[in-house]
Design an enzyme around this catalytic site. Structure first.
Site, PDB file in Angstrom:
ATOM      1  N   ASN A 103       0.831  -1.201   0.000  1.00 20.72           N
ATOM      2  CA  ASN A 103       0.000   0.000   0.000  1.00 20.72           C
ATOM      3  C   ASN A 103       0.865   1.250   0.000  1.00 20.72           C
ATOM      4  O   ASN A 103       2.003   1.240   0.458  1.00 20.72           O
ATOM      5  CB  ASN A 103      -0.942   0.001   1.207  1.00 20.72           C
ATOM      6  CG  ASN A 103      -1.900  -1.171   1.150  1.00 20.72           C
ATOM      7  OD1 ASN A 103      -2.114  -1.719   0.073  1.00 20.72           O
ATOM      8  ND2 ASN A 103      -2.449  -1.556   2.278  1.00 20.72           N
ATOM      9  N   ASP A 105      -0.479   4.227   1.149  1.00 22.64           N
ATOM     10  CA  ASP A 105      -1.286   5.218   1.891  1.00 22.64           C
ATOM     11  C   ASP A 105      -0.677   5.691   3.205  1.00 22.64           C
ATOM     12  O   ASP A 105      -1.231   6.582   3.853  1.00 22.64           O
ATOM     13  CB  ASP A 105      -2.690   4.642   2.139  1.00 22.64           C
ATOM     14  CG  ASP A 105      -2.669   3.259   2.794  1.00 22.64           C
ATOM     15  OD1 ASP A 105      -1.797   3.009   3.656  1.00 22.64           O
ATOM     16  OD2 ASP A 105      -3.525   2.426   2.448  1.00 22.64           O
ATOM     17  N   HIS A 120       5.837  -0.482  -2.871  1.00 22.48           N
ATOM     18  CA  HIS A 120       5.426   0.262  -4.066  1.00 22.48           C
ATOM     19  C   HIS A 120       5.547   1.766  -3.882  1.00 22.48           C
ATOM     20  O   HIS A 120       4.836   2.531  -4.529  1.00 22.48           O
ATOM     21  CB  HIS A 120       3.992  -0.120  -4.448  1.00 22.48           C
ATOM     22  CG  HIS A 120       3.866  -1.534  -4.943  1.00 22.48           C
ATOM     23  ND1 HIS A 120       2.746  -2.307  -4.765  1.00 22.48           N
ATOM     24  CD2 HIS A 120       4.752  -2.322  -5.619  1.00 22.48           C
ATOM     25  CE1 HIS A 120       2.949  -3.508  -5.306  1.00 22.48           C
ATOM     26  NE2 HIS A 120       4.147  -3.541  -5.827  1.00 22.48           N
ATOM     27  N   CYS A 131      12.577  18.462 -12.123  1.00 20.91           N
ATOM     28  CA  CYS A 131      13.675  18.835 -11.216  1.00 20.91           C
ATOM     29  C   CYS A 131      13.737  17.947  -9.974  1.00 20.91           C
ATOM     30  O   CYS A 131      14.585  18.158  -9.113  1.00 20.91           O
ATOM     31  CB  CYS A 131      13.577  20.309 -10.819  1.00 20.91           C
ATOM     32  SG  CYS A 131      12.250  20.635  -9.638  1.00 20.91           S
ATOM     33  N   CYS A 149       4.967  21.648 -10.557  1.00 24.78           N
ATOM     34  CA  CYS A 149       5.997  22.148  -9.649  1.00 24.78           C
ATOM     35  C   CYS A 149       6.208  23.638  -9.947  1.00 24.78           C
ATOM     36  O   CYS A 149       5.826  24.117 -11.020  1.00 24.78           O
ATOM     37  CB  CYS A 149       7.258  21.352  -9.960  1.00 24.78           C
ATOM     38  SG  CYS A 149       8.760  21.871  -9.197  1.00 24.78           S
ATOM     39  N   THR A 189      -4.101  -9.233   0.639  1.00 28.89           N
ATOM     40  CA  THR A 189      -3.501  -9.123  -0.697  1.00 28.89           C
ATOM     41  C   THR A 189      -3.977 -10.267  -1.581  1.00 28.89           C
ATOM     42  O   THR A 189      -4.046 -11.415  -1.133  1.00 28.89           O
ATOM     43  CB  THR A 189      -1.952  -9.071  -0.660  1.00 28.89           C
ATOM     44  OG1 THR A 189      -1.478  -9.017  -2.013  1.00 28.89           O
ATOM     45  CG2 THR A 189      -1.329 -10.246   0.058  1.00 28.89           C
ATOM     46  N   SER A 190      -4.312  -9.915  -2.822  1.00 33.14           N
ATOM     47  CA  SER A 190      -4.780 -10.934  -3.769  1.00 33.14           C
ATOM     48  C   SER A 190      -3.613 -11.770  -4.293  1.00 33.14           C
ATOM     49  O   SER A 190      -3.839 -12.753  -4.987  1.00 33.14           O
ATOM     50  CB  SER A 190      -5.504 -10.262  -4.930  1.00 33.14           C
ATOM     51  OG  SER A 190      -4.616  -9.394  -5.604  1.00 33.14           O
ATOM     52  N   ASN A 214      -7.688 -13.030   4.974  1.00 33.81           N
ATOM     53  CA  ASN A 214      -8.348 -12.522   3.765  1.00 33.81           C
ATOM     54  C   ASN A 214      -9.731 -13.184   3.695  1.00 33.81           C
ATOM     55  O   ASN A 214      -9.845 -14.382   3.924  1.00 33.81           O
ATOM     56  CB  ASN A 214      -7.503 -12.928   2.524  1.00 33.81           C
ATOM     57  CG  ASN A 214      -7.858 -12.141   1.290  1.00 33.81           C
ATOM     58  OD1 ASN A 214      -9.039 -11.906   0.995  1.00 33.81           O
ATOM     59  ND2 ASN A 214      -6.846 -11.728   0.547  1.00 33.81           N
ATOM     60  N   PRO A 215     -10.781 -12.434   3.398  1.00 31.25           N
ATOM     61  CA  PRO A 215     -12.094 -13.080   3.267  1.00 31.25           C
ATOM     62  C   PRO A 215     -12.156 -14.052   2.094  1.00 31.25           C
ATOM     63  O   PRO A 215     -13.008 -14.936   2.063  1.00 31.25           O
ATOM     64  CB  PRO A 215     -13.065 -11.913   3.027  1.00 31.25           C
ATOM     65  CG  PRO A 215     -12.303 -10.659   3.255  1.00 31.25           C
ATOM     66  CD  PRO A 215     -10.841 -10.972   3.213  1.00 31.25           C
TER      67      PRO A 215
HETATM   68  P1  NAD Z   1      -5.883  -6.131  -4.520  1.00 39.65           P
HETATM   69  O1  NAD Z   1      -6.714  -4.939  -4.731  1.00 39.65           O
HETATM   70  O2  NAD Z   1      -5.403  -6.904  -5.665  1.00 39.65           O
HETATM   71  O3  NAD Z   1      -6.637  -7.177  -3.568  1.00 39.65           O
HETATM   72  C1  NAD Z   1      -7.278  -6.832  -2.403  1.00 39.65           C
HETATM   73  C2  NAD Z   1      -7.428  -8.084  -1.526  1.00 39.65           C
HETATM   74  O4  NAD Z   1      -8.050  -7.695  -0.312  1.00 39.65           O
HETATM   75  C3  NAD Z   1      -8.293  -9.196  -2.140  1.00 39.65           C
HETATM   76  O5  NAD Z   1      -7.602 -10.429  -2.047  1.00 39.65           O
HETATM   77  C4  NAD Z   1      -9.545  -9.211  -1.252  1.00 39.65           C
HETATM   78  O6  NAD Z   1     -10.106 -10.502  -1.094  1.00 39.65           O
HETATM   79  C5  NAD Z   1      -8.981  -8.694   0.059  1.00 39.65           C
HETATM   80  N1  NAD Z   1      -9.952  -8.086   0.965  1.00 39.65           N
HETATM   81  C6  NAD Z   1     -11.145  -7.516   0.685  1.00 39.65           C
HETATM   82  N2  NAD Z   1     -11.725  -7.037   1.812  1.00 39.65           N
HETATM   83  C7  NAD Z   1     -10.873  -7.307   2.824  1.00 39.65           C
HETATM   84  C8  NAD Z   1     -10.884  -7.057   4.217  1.00 39.65           C
HETATM   85  N3  NAD Z   1     -11.890  -6.398   4.812  1.00 39.65           N
HETATM   86  N4  NAD Z   1      -9.839  -7.479   4.952  1.00 39.65           N
HETATM   87  C9  NAD Z   1      -8.796  -8.148   4.366  1.00 39.65           C
HETATM   88  N5  NAD Z   1      -8.731  -8.402   3.056  1.00 39.65           N
HETATM   89  C10 NAD Z   1      -9.748  -7.976   2.294  1.00 39.65           C
HETATM   90  O7  NAD Z   1      -4.726  -5.646  -3.623  1.00 39.65           O
HETATM   91  P2  NAD Z   1      -3.230  -5.918  -3.716  1.00 39.65           P
HETATM   92  O8  NAD Z   1      -2.932  -7.373  -3.759  1.00 39.65           O
HETATM   93  O9  NAD Z   1      -2.660  -5.139  -2.642  1.00 39.65           O
HETATM   94  O10 NAD Z   1      -2.729  -5.381  -5.174  1.00 39.65           O
HETATM   95  C11 NAD Z   1      -3.058  -4.162  -5.757  1.00 39.65           C
HETATM   96  C12 NAD Z   1      -1.910  -3.150  -5.767  1.00 39.65           C
HETATM   97  O11 NAD Z   1      -2.503  -1.861  -5.887  1.00 39.65           O
HETATM   98  C13 NAD Z   1      -1.172  -3.123  -4.480  1.00 39.65           C
HETATM   99  O12 NAD Z   1       0.045  -3.683  -4.682  1.00 39.65           O
HETATM  100  C14 NAD Z   1      -1.066  -1.653  -4.085  1.00 39.65           C
HETATM  101  O13 NAD Z   1       0.169  -1.138  -4.462  1.00 39.65           O
HETATM  102  C15 NAD Z   1      -2.043  -0.927  -4.924  1.00 39.65           C
HETATM  103  N6  NAD Z   1      -3.151  -0.358  -4.129  1.00 39.65           N
HETATM  104  C16 NAD Z   1      -2.889   0.295  -2.959  1.00 39.65           C
HETATM  105  C17 NAD Z   1      -3.921   0.834  -2.207  1.00 39.65           C
HETATM  106  C18 NAD Z   1      -3.589   1.534  -0.912  1.00 39.65           C
HETATM  107  O14 NAD Z   1      -2.496   2.081  -0.789  1.00 39.65           O
HETATM  108  N7  NAD Z   1      -4.471   1.489   0.089  1.00 39.65           N
HETATM  109  C19 NAD Z   1      -5.225   0.715  -2.656  1.00 39.65           C
HETATM  110  C20 NAD Z   1      -5.472   0.061  -3.879  1.00 39.65           C
HETATM  111  C21 NAD Z   1      -4.405  -0.489  -4.595  1.00 39.65           C
HETATM  112 ZN    ZN Z   2      10.279  21.020 -10.706  1.00 32.96          ZN
END
Ligand code: NAD
Ligand code: ZN
Length: 248
Positions: A103, A105, A120, A131, A149, A189-190, A214-215
């Site tokens: 993530n 965030d 990431h 720059c 910028c 994570t998926s 993970n659900p």
């Molecule tokens: P993904 O979006 O591919 O998968 C999300 C996973 O979360 C799924 O497996 C789903 O079943 C699970 N899920 C759903 N609800 C849940 C809950 N309440 N508790 C736990 N799990 C739950 O996510 P990913 O594998 O992280 O890949 C997408 C990429 O996109 C990431 O690598 C990330 O860099 C980026 N991303 C980041 C954010 C963020 O920063 N919050 C948000 C969206 C995507």
């Molecule tokens: Zn600049």
């Protein structure tokens, strides 16, 4: 599920070095939508059109409008949920050393974890494509899209787009942590995005116990992970921490 929660708490209690790998699912309960799955952004748009570096280079205004601005609105307001707080509590208890997160965030740091590998990159900062000046995302004025910028260069998130390399330090440290840990929690994570999906594989190959929260099942389930706790990240972490606190 109760038995698996007790098992996870007992496994953590015994571990010498524990790590967590988190994905978008860990932040869903903070109001940040995931990419895949129900309610995911990919239901509405094509990833390669919005989150690939080639798309950004070709038309930065389009990617700012379709993806980055909306993400800024959500991330600027987001607060840690019980999953982030639970992981911070595990660290405070001496039962978790490192969080590797996909993530961008910043919520793990906000919750209090001190060793967070941002695989990431981060959305907390934008950087100038000309720059390289860095500007905090929440200070960026989005009345003009794409925002620029002071030098006139276009700002881009300091995060990794599809098609870009993982920051070297993050990749190197994640491999190290995966090799060294004896337990890895894989949360929300998926396991479809590479090379992040290889981290639990490496952990398993080098002897760690891998526990998914993970659900939904993932490609790791039944193949790499020792077991999966099928529940939302926040509730599940609350239950694990409560069990662990009874044991130590
Ligand atoms: P993904 O979006 O591919 O998968 C999300 C996973 O979360 C799924 O497996 C789903 O079943 C699970 N899920 C759903 N609800 C849940 C809950 N309440 N508790 C736990 N799990 C739950 O996510 P990913 O594998 O992280 O890949 C997408 C990429 O996109 C990431 O690598 C990330 O860099 C980026 N991303 C980041 C954010 C963020 O920063 N919050 C948000 C969206 C995507
Ligand atoms: Zn600049």
């Amino acid at each position: 599920m109760d038995d698996l929660i007790k098992k996870a708490a007992a496994d953590l209690a015994q571990a010498n070095m524990a790590a967590a790998l988190t994905g978008a699912g860990a932040s869903i309960e903070s109001g940040i939508p995931p990419f895949r799955g129900k309610g995911g952004l990919w239901e509405k748009m094509d990833p390669m059109e919005v989150a690939h570096i080639d798309a950004f280079m070709q038309d930065p205004a389009k990617v700012w409008k379709l993806l980055v601005k909306g993400m800024k609105d959500v991330v600027d307001q987001a607060q840690p949920n019980d999953c982030h707080k639970g992981l911070a509590r595990l660290e405070a208890l001496g039962k978790l050393q490192t969080v590797i997160t996909q993530n961008i965030d910043g919520l793990h740091q906000m919750a209090g974890n001190t060793d967070v590998i941002e695989f990431h990159g981060t959305f907390a900062w934008q950087r100038c494509m000309d720059c390289n000046t860095h500007i905090e995302t929440r200070r960026v004025n989005v009345s003009e899209i794409p925002p620029r910028c002071h030098c006139g260069g276009i700002l881009r998130p300091n995060a990794v787009f599809f098609g870009e390399l993982i920051p070297h330090e993050a990749l190197w440290r994640s491999r190290q942590v995966a090799t060294d840990c004896d337990i890895m929690l894989v949360i929300g994570t998926s396991a479809m995005v590479h090379p992040a999906a290889m981290i639990p594989v490496l952990a398993k190959e080098t002897g760690a116990n891998v526990i998914e929260i993970n659900p939904e099942s993932t490609p790791l389930t039944g193949e790499i992970s020792d077991y999966i706790i099928k529940g939302p990240a926040g509730d599940t972490m609350n239950c694990i921490v409560a069990e662990l606190e009874k044991m130590i």
